[in-house]
Design a protein around this motif. Structure first.
Motif, PDB file in Angstrom:
ATOM      1  N   ASP A   1       9.624  -5.200   0.916  1.00 36.21           N
ATOM      2  CA  ASP A   1       8.741  -6.096   1.717  1.00 36.21           C
ATOM      3  C   ASP A   1       8.220  -7.397   1.191  1.00 36.21           C
ATOM      4  OD1 ASP A   1       8.736  -3.679   3.519  1.00 36.21           O
ATOM      5  OD2 ASP A   1       7.767  -2.420   2.131  1.00 36.21           O
ATOM      6  N   GLY A   2       8.933  -7.818   0.339  1.00 38.38           N
ATOM      7  CA  GLY A   2       8.656  -8.997  -0.231  1.00 38.38           C
ATOM      8  C   GLY A   2       8.354  -9.164  -1.616  1.00 38.38           C
ATOM      9  N   ILE A   3       8.783 -10.451  -2.012  1.00 47.11           N
ATOM     10  CA  ILE A   3       8.513 -10.722  -3.453  1.00 47.11           C
ATOM     11  C   ILE A   3       7.144 -11.296  -3.783  1.00 47.11           C
ATOM     12  CG2 ILE A   3       9.019 -12.360  -5.381  1.00 47.11           C
ATOM     13  CD1 ILE A   3      11.922 -12.725  -4.041  1.00 47.11           C
ATOM     14  N   ILE A   4       6.535 -10.630  -4.757  1.00 47.43           N
ATOM     15  CA  ILE A   4       5.258 -10.853  -5.397  1.00 47.43           C
ATOM     16  C   ILE A   4       5.258 -11.655  -6.360  1.00 47.43           C
ATOM     17  CG2 ILE A   4       4.099  -9.634  -3.678  1.00 47.43           C
ATOM     18  CD1 ILE A   4       3.553  -7.587  -6.067  1.00 47.43           C
ATOM     19  N   ASP A   5       4.068 -12.481  -6.615  1.00 53.11           N
ATOM     20  CA  ASP A   5       3.690 -12.787  -8.062  1.00 53.11           C
ATOM     21  C   ASP A   5       3.343 -11.660  -8.879  1.00 53.11           C
ATOM     22  OD1 ASP A   5       2.375 -13.951 -10.351  1.00 53.11           O
ATOM     23  OD2 ASP A   5       1.493 -15.240  -9.362  1.00 53.11           O
ATOM     24  N   PRO A   6       3.980 -11.348 -10.022  1.00 58.34           N
ATOM     25  CA  PRO A   6       3.358 -10.227 -10.909  1.00 58.34           C
ATOM     26  C   PRO A   6       1.615  -9.969 -10.760  1.00 58.34           C
ATOM     27  CG  PRO A   6       5.324 -11.171 -11.953  1.00 58.34           C
ATOM     28  CD  PRO A   6       5.036 -12.114 -10.754  1.00 58.34           C
ATOM     29  N   LEU A   7       1.055 -11.094 -10.872  1.00 61.66           N
ATOM     30  CA  LEU A   7      -0.225 -11.109 -10.992  1.00 61.66           C
ATOM     31  C   LEU A   7      -0.885 -10.640  -9.641  1.00 61.66           C
ATOM     32  CD1 LEU A   7      -1.400 -14.180 -12.998  1.00 61.66           C
ATOM     33  CD2 LEU A   7      -0.482 -12.270 -13.328  1.00 61.66           C
ATOM     34  N   ASP A   8      -0.251 -10.637  -8.609  1.00 64.41           N
ATOM     35  CA  ASP A   8      -0.830 -10.182  -7.501  1.00 64.41           C
ATOM     36  C   ASP A   8      -0.444  -8.458  -7.051  1.00 64.41           C
ATOM     37  OD1 ASP A   8      -1.866 -12.527  -6.718  1.00 64.41           O
ATOM     38  OD2 ASP A   8      -0.144 -13.078  -5.578  1.00 64.41           O
ATOM     39  N   THR A   9       0.221  -8.019  -7.939  1.00 62.61           N
ATOM     40  CA  THR A   9       0.715  -6.462  -8.253  1.00 62.61           C
ATOM     41  C   THR A   9      -0.666  -5.652  -7.741  1.00 62.61           C
ATOM     42  OG1 THR A   9       2.409  -7.118  -9.430  1.00 62.61           O
ATOM     43  CG2 THR A   9       1.931  -4.914  -8.925  1.00 62.61           C
ATOM     44  N   ARG A  10      -1.637  -5.818  -8.378  1.00 63.84           N
ATOM     45  CA  ARG A  10      -2.907  -4.969  -8.073  1.00 63.84           C
ATOM     46  C   ARG A  10      -3.532  -5.119  -6.879  1.00 63.84           C
ATOM     47  NH1 ARG A  10      -7.048  -2.629 -10.622  1.00 63.84           N
ATOM     48  NH2 ARG A  10      -9.220  -3.487  -9.701  1.00 63.84           N
ATOM     49  N   ASN A  11      -3.497  -6.314  -6.282  1.00 66.52           N
ATOM     50  CA  ASN A  11      -4.065  -6.566  -5.106  1.00 66.52           C
ATOM     51  C   ASN A  11      -3.105  -6.003  -4.019  1.00 66.52           C
ATOM     52  OD1 ASN A  11      -6.504  -7.781  -5.950  1.00 66.52           O
ATOM     53  ND2 ASN A  11      -5.669  -9.536  -5.768  1.00 66.52           N
ATOM     54  N   ALA A  12      -1.866  -6.283  -4.264  1.00 65.57           N
ATOM     55  CA  ALA A  12      -0.846  -6.011  -3.218  1.00 65.57           C
ATOM     56  C   ALA A  12      -0.934  -4.255  -2.870  1.00 65.57           C
ATOM     57  CB  ALA A  12       0.535  -6.328  -3.436  1.00 65.57           C
ATOM     58  N   LEU A  13      -1.100  -3.603  -4.133  1.00 65.96           N
ATOM     59  CA  LEU A  13      -0.891  -2.226  -4.007  1.00 65.96           C
ATOM     60  C   LEU A  13      -2.242  -1.780  -3.363  1.00 65.96           C
ATOM     61  CD1 LEU A  13       0.688  -1.237  -7.445  1.00 65.96           C
ATOM     62  CD2 LEU A  13       1.650  -0.901  -5.286  1.00 65.96           C
TER      63      LEU A  13
END
Lengths: 165, 535
Positions: free
Chosen positions: B501-513
């Motif tokens: 569902d997309g590549i994310i910046d690892p730093l955005d992992t918490r927000n995406a989850l």
């Protein structure tokens, strides 16, 4: 109940033997009597330990405290049971967790190592893993040769305790 | 729950090398994402301005509640397809807040070939509607599409998950009581006409909005009839004569305003009560993830260091810490939501597989959503492991994971190879969301392994045919195979094909989850139950 307190990396076993009239503690098997005195008013606290006066300051958090005493700071942390169970023992051998190949041998016989220092890097199942010293000590034997394969549970290195002093 | 103790040394040479490497990868990813979002030929932007249309992202910005996050999904879909002609697969998809409700937003992109749907556009729309169904998210469609890209019709029209699936999913959503709104900004031609047709509510912009099965040129060709766009399918006709659309709007802004008012009428379905505490930022700096993930896919790292930089207060209750240590399992909170985390710290063995299966069952019994952090090269192979039943133990994990009733979320933190992908909730296992980091690689095996295997097969073939082994030929084959594999192993290929569902910046992992978990609570939990575990 035995409290396990981590003071700057060293674990101390503390048992409360009595609370009244004075606090009596066993710290690593030694008995100490602690009397609390009034707060000094400047944020520091005063106690007597076995009759001798001690003055210190503390800043607390959910996980422990920072203690300022005699011009030095000490980090104090309580170790919980689950964490302690994962800390592992002090084995003298580094064994292969699975079959694989030795990629790099980082240490030589006679080198002194601290717990957690990498001794060999292995590769298995496309993954390179570092095998670390399970305790402080000196390398007594290195059985691993770079580029050579090994079976599961093969001993890749042995440690001996470093002589005191 | 106690705080994880990090043993990362941020001053070490390893840390700095990794950090430089990963920052370069993230910069590369952000540049590609920026281009996909905004870089368009000037003539297309000029045409849009002439038509008095807003750029697609501007429409979304006005639609969203001010100051709320928008989680864009698959921003680099189709980045390696069609010669790069279809940025984001000509379609913007994401989750955001409209009039206080979490909704799925799906928008055509009129700056690319008139908003025509490529095969991957269709795949992206079907996926967006699947997400809407699985999470009971209302959908707002921003329609502006010429219809299917006819040159590729065989790849977008006939099969089960192609064009028709969009309209089937729209029907199912409505049957489930999940609302849909269509805002018609441009043309909805042919199949695209059914999007407003199957939405519960539709708004159409005067002058530019039009809905018809066949446009004026097709009508002329078919029947000889001369008819204008307005007469055939304009706002006045559809809102006063045919009833195909509900509300006429004077401008795009007006349409969005009416749309926001419609959404504010919608009832809110009950969410299931997940365990929740007050959110807390991680104790350790998430930016340190860059220095922890190694600069080569082969190098192992401790996934607890990653967990410590994603979860609330860096607190983690580790389950069975001394057993099956190559799979780290435990409870934590993400944005306050209680989750059960499964993270790879090496190859899956018998004990780690069984521990994983058991932990998944515990989470299902405890109504705790599952988060899988993948860095897996597979289940262990070899005589000893087969004799101990590595296949049946892996099967237990796959069974427990497949049959889970709690929402599942997967983050591809590094490698995902072989059957380990299955046990750890790969794409086929209906996780609610799956995100990848830019360093991620996925494949049935690694590039070197594939090249070695094929080179050996070729050499044997040469020997069998009586000739000598041509070293140059073998080397060329090895290089070609490895190159082709490397390209297809990359996160960009994976996201291009919508395997995530997309590549994310690892730093955005918490927000995406956080957004993903919150969205997942809209759908009720299914009944518990598993198939037969092989013991």
């Amino acid at each position: 109940m035995v409290l396990k307190l981590d003071l700057d990396g060293t674990v101390h076993h503390v048992t409360i033997l009595a609370r009244r009239p004075h606090l009596v503690l066993s710290v690593d098997g030694r008995r100490h009597v602690v009397e609390a005195l009034d707060e000094a008013g400047d944020g520091s606290r005063r106690l007597t330990v076995d009759g001798a006066p001690v003055s210190f300051a503390r800043a607390g958090s959910a996980d422990g405290a920072i203690i300022r005493l005699d011009g030095r700071s000490f980090a104090l942390r309580r170790r919980d049971a689950a964490e302690a169970s994962a800390a592992g023992g002090g084995a003298n051998v580094v064994r292969a967790p699975m079959p694989g190949t030795v990629i790099v041998v980082h240490k030589r016989v006679g080198d002194s190592v601290q717990r957690g220092e990498t001794i060999v890097t292995i590769e298995s199942m496309k993954l390179q893993m570092k095998l670390d010293a399970p305790r402080d000590g000196e390398i007594a034997e290195i059985a691993a040769r770079e580029g050579e394969g090994f079976d599961k549970d093969a001993v890749l290195a042995r440690l001996v305790a470093t002589a005191e002093g | 729950m106690s705080r994880l103790q990090s043993s990362i040394n941020t001053a070490s040479a390893d840390f700095r090398r990794n950090e430089a490497h990963n920052r370069r990868l993230v910069a590369e990813f952000k540049a590609k994402q920026e281009a996909a979002r905004h870089a368009r030929p000037q003539r297309d932007l000029d045409r849009l301005a002439r038509q008095q249309k807003m750029p697609q992202r501007k429409r979304i910005e006005i639609l969203l509640d001010p100051g709320t996050p928008f989680l864009e999904l698959s921003s680099l879909a189709a980045n390696m397809a069609y010669g790069g002609e279809s940025p984001s697969a000509s379609s913007i998809v994401g989750i955001g807040m409209v009039s206080g409700r979490e909704v799925m937003i799906r928008a055509d992109d009129p700056t690319v070939k008139g908003g025509a749907w490529y095969p991957l556009t269709v795949k992206k729309i079907v996926r967006a509607l699947d997400i809407a169904m699985e999470n009971r998210l209302p959908v707002v469609h921003l329609c502006d599409s010429a219809g299917g890209f006819l040159q590729l019709q065989s790849e977008l029209f006939p099969d089960r998950y192609m064009g028709g699936r969009i309209f089937r999913n729209q029907s199912m959503l409505s049957k489930m009581g999940v609302k849909q709104l269509a805002l018609v900004f441009g043309h909805c031609t042919a199949g695209g006409a059914y999007i407003p047709g199957l939405s519960d509510y539709s708004v159409i912009v005067r002058g530019t909005g039009a809905v018809f099965l066949g446009g004026p040129p097709l009508v002329k060709a078919a029947t000889g009839e001369d008819v204008t766009v307005e007469e055939l399918g304009g706002a006045e006709m559809h809102t006063s004569v045919s009833g195909t659309c509900d509300y006429p709007a004077d401008s795009e802004e007006h349409a969005i305003e009416i749309g926001r008012d419609i959404v504010s009428q919608w009832d809110r379905l009950p969410r299931w009560e997940a365990q929740r505490e007050a959110p807390e930022e991680p104790f350790y700096d998430p930016a340190e993830i860059y220095g922890i993930v190694p600069d080569a896919i082969k190098k192992a790292f401790d996934m607890r260091e990653i967990i410590a930089r994603i979860v609330d207060g860096s607190r983690f209750h580790e389950y069975k810490p001394n057993y099956g240590t190559t799979l780290v399992c435990g409870f934590a909170n993400i944005w306050g939501f209680k989750v059960g985390i499964l993270a790879n710290n090496g190859v899956l063995f018998n004990d780690s597989s069984i521990k994983g299966a058991h932990f998944i069952e515990l989470c299902n019994q405890n109504n705790t959503p599952l988060v899988f952090l993948q860095n897996i090269t597979g289940y262990m192979v070899g005589r000893e492991y087969e004799r101990r039943g590595i296949t049946k133990d892996g099967a237990k994990m796959i069974m427990a994971q497949s049959c889970s009733r709690v929402p599942k979320f997967t983050v591809m933190c590094n490698g995902s190879f072989g059957a380990g992908n299955y046990g750890m909730c790969g794409r086929a296992f209906d996780g609610r969301f799956l995100f990848s980091w830019p360093n991620h690689q996925i494949g049935v095996m690694g590039g070197d392994q594939a090249a070695n295997t094929l080179a050996e097969v070729k050499a044997n073939q040469m020997k069998r045919n009586g000739g000598a082994v041509d070293k140059g030929e073998i080397d060329r084959l090895w290089d070609e195979t490895r190159k082709a594999y490397q390209e297809q192993l990359s996160a960009y290929y994976s996201t291009s094909e919508l395997w995530d569902d997309g590549i994310i910046d690892p730093l955005d992992t918490r927000n995406a989850l956080g957004v993903a978990i919150s969205a997942s609570l809209n759908a009720p939990l299914g009944p518990p139950g598993y198939g037969v575990f092989r013991f």
